[in-house]
Write a protein that holds these residues in place. Structure first.
Motif, short mmCIF file in Angstrom:
data_model
loop_
_atom_site.label_atom_id
_atom_site.label_comp_id
_atom_site.label_asym_id
_atom_site.label_seq_id
_atom_site.Cartn_x
_atom_site.Cartn_y
_atom_site.Cartn_z
N ALA A 297 37.92 35.57 30.55
CA ALA A 297 37.76 35.15 31.73
C ALA A 297 36.06 34.42 31.20
CB ALA A 297 36.86 37.18 31.48
N GLN A 301 34.97 31.92 34.48
CA GLN A 301 33.92 31.64 35.34
C GLN A 301 33.69 30.12 34.73
OE1 GLN A 301 32.54 33.80 36.94
NE2 GLN A 301 33.82 35.92 36.50
N TRP A 317 36.21 38.05 40.16
CA TRP A 317 37.23 38.52 38.77
C TRP A 317 37.50 39.96 38.79
CZ3 TRP A 317 40.39 36.10 35.89
CH2 TRP A 317 40.44 36.33 34.41
N GLU A 319 39.06 43.01 36.29
CA GLU A 319 40.11 43.46 35.06
C GLU A 319 40.85 44.53 35.12
OE1 GLU A 319 38.77 42.02 31.49
OE2 GLU A 319 38.35 39.93 31.91
N GLU A 324 42.68 41.39 25.86
CA GLU A 324 43.42 40.31 25.71
C GLU A 324 43.40 39.32 24.26
OE1 GLU A 324 40.45 36.83 26.51
OE2 GLU A 324 39.92 37.79 27.69
#
Length: 432
Positions: A297, A301, A317, A319, A324
């Motif tokens: 992320a 960004q 954004w 999720e 991860e």
């Protein structure tokens, strides 16, 4: 030790009984008569008849026993023949039974397709079989056959091309089992021929398709690399080079006219600062993010922040269920490059004001959606674009899929999916 036939056994028994009767018959008669001459004469007269009757009874019982054994053998043989015939009819393979002593072979119906015959057993079988082998395979098969005979092996399997009844060559796998005597001398060979022509043709076609796919992917990657180099060259020429050229002109002017130094020095300093910023932005777009130091992320960004310096749009954004830790760095880099590629496309062509990226994690399935409110396009016209092909190539390396939903004036939504439990092929990993 040779096996005695039933007739030989019968003759041997009769001979043994006859010799024994001759040797002990008189002694038995004397004991029975007890020195009585008249009784001895009657016994001697009937001794021959008794021997004939006893011999006939013995031969009868032995013959019956031998006959029962023979009938059992015949019944067993017929049963085996019926099973062998049923096996031949049910078998998919061509089957042969080769006799070394007679150089002849029995073959089933499927084998007759490769070795046509009118009579069985087929005489001179090896010569006939050899004539059906493809000329390029004859030497190899003959050498392998000779090696089998002189070795202690009892099985052999090889692949060759056999000419069928239609005069076409078929790729077959020949499997054989050798029956040897105790001395090691081969007496029979049982073989099976399996037609694998269709399988080999499919394998060749699959190989051609894979080769075609890899060549197309290589061309796509090379073209994408060339386009990326051209983009870098354009960025350096149109931005950095122009800024540095103006800065050079200001420096030359200050050298010739020191009185202009006070006005030109701040502008020259700003031009050099802007050049450094441009180079850093270009370097950031080229260099892969280090995921050991930042999350996916954060990397996205940062990417958006760099793009917004030259093309501003509202970015969102999202999720959902993202873990991860389950994603390998190769997975993260692929997701990052797909987002980067699509953001570049949006910046160049879409004129979008809003862009949303959503990453969902469901089990081992990762779904990436990139949506914008830009100009949109006809997907049928854009599928040949290098950027989209580059994204699809990255997904194909993980057996992933990509769907494009767009129309003129209605923005665009790209949906990519892949499974994290599939390994990336090594050659594709190197190419990408």
């Amino acid at each position: 030790m040779p096996t005695i036939s039933p007739s030989g056994k019968l003759a041997l028994v009769y001979l043994s009984v006859s010799v024994l009767w001759i040797l002990v018959g008189d002694s038995i008669a004397l004991r029975i008569s007890g020195q009585n001459a008249e009784m001895l004469d009657r016994i001697q007269a009937s001794k021959g008849i008794f021997f004939v009757l006893a011999s006939a009874a013995l031969i009868y019982f032995l013959g019956e026993r031998f006959n029962r054994n023979l009938e059992s053998s015949f019944q067993l043989n017929e049963k085996l023949e019926r099973k062998f015939k049923a096996l031949n009819e049910a078998a998919r393979e061509g089957i042969l039974d080769y006799d070394f002593q007679t150089d002849s072979a029995l073959v089933n119906e499927k084998m007759q397709f490769f070795v046509p015959c009118t009579d069985q057993p087929i005489p001179n079988f090896w010569v006939t079989y050899r004539s059906r082998i493809h000329p390029e395979d004859v030497g190899r098969i003959s050498e392998g056959y000779r090696t089998l005979l002189v070795s202690n092996r009892i099985s052999w399997q090889t692949e060759l091309r056999l000419r069928g009844e239609d005069d076409k060559y078929y790729t077959v796998i020949f499997s054989s089992f050798l029956i040897r005597q105790s001395s090691g001398k081969p007496v029979r060979l049982i073989g099976a021929v399996q037609d694998v022509s269709e399988l080999r043709n499919l394998q060749i076609e699959h190989y051609k398709q894979q080769l075609k796919y890899k060549r197309a992917m290589t061309r796509t990657i090379i073209k994408a690399q060339e386009n990326e180099r051209n983009r870098w060259a354009g960025e350096l020429h149109d931005n950095v080079c122009q800024l540095l050229s103006v800065a050079k002109m200001y420096l030359m002017d200050m050298a010739r006219f020191p009185e202009h130094r006070e006005n030109l020095l701040p502008e020259t300093t700003q031009l050099i600062t802007d050049s450094i910023t441009e180079i850093r932005q270009l370097s950031a777009s080229i260099q892969s993010p280090v995921f050991s130091k930042m999350s996916l992320a954060t990397a996205v960004q940062n990417l958006v922040a760099n793009i917004n310096r030259v093309s501003s749009f509202e970015f969102e954004w999202k999720e959902k269920g993202l873990k991860e830790g389950v994603l390998e760095n190769e997975h993260k880099l692929m997701i990052y490059r797909i987002i980067q590629e699509q953001l570049n496309n949006i910046t160049k062509y879409a004129s979008a004001t809003k862009v949303a990226v959503q990453l969902r994690f469901e089990g081992n399935l990762v779904t990436l959606e990139i949506t914008d409110n830009g100009k949109g396009f006809d997907p049928a016209d854009a599928k040949s674009g290098v950027g989209l092909r580059n994204m699809q190539s990255r997904l194909l390396a993980y057996q992933g899929t990509m769907d494009i939903h767009s129309a003129p004036g209605k923005g665009c939504r790209i949906r990519a999916q892949f499974a994290t439990n599939l390994e990336k092929p090594q050659d594709l990993a190197m190419a990408l």
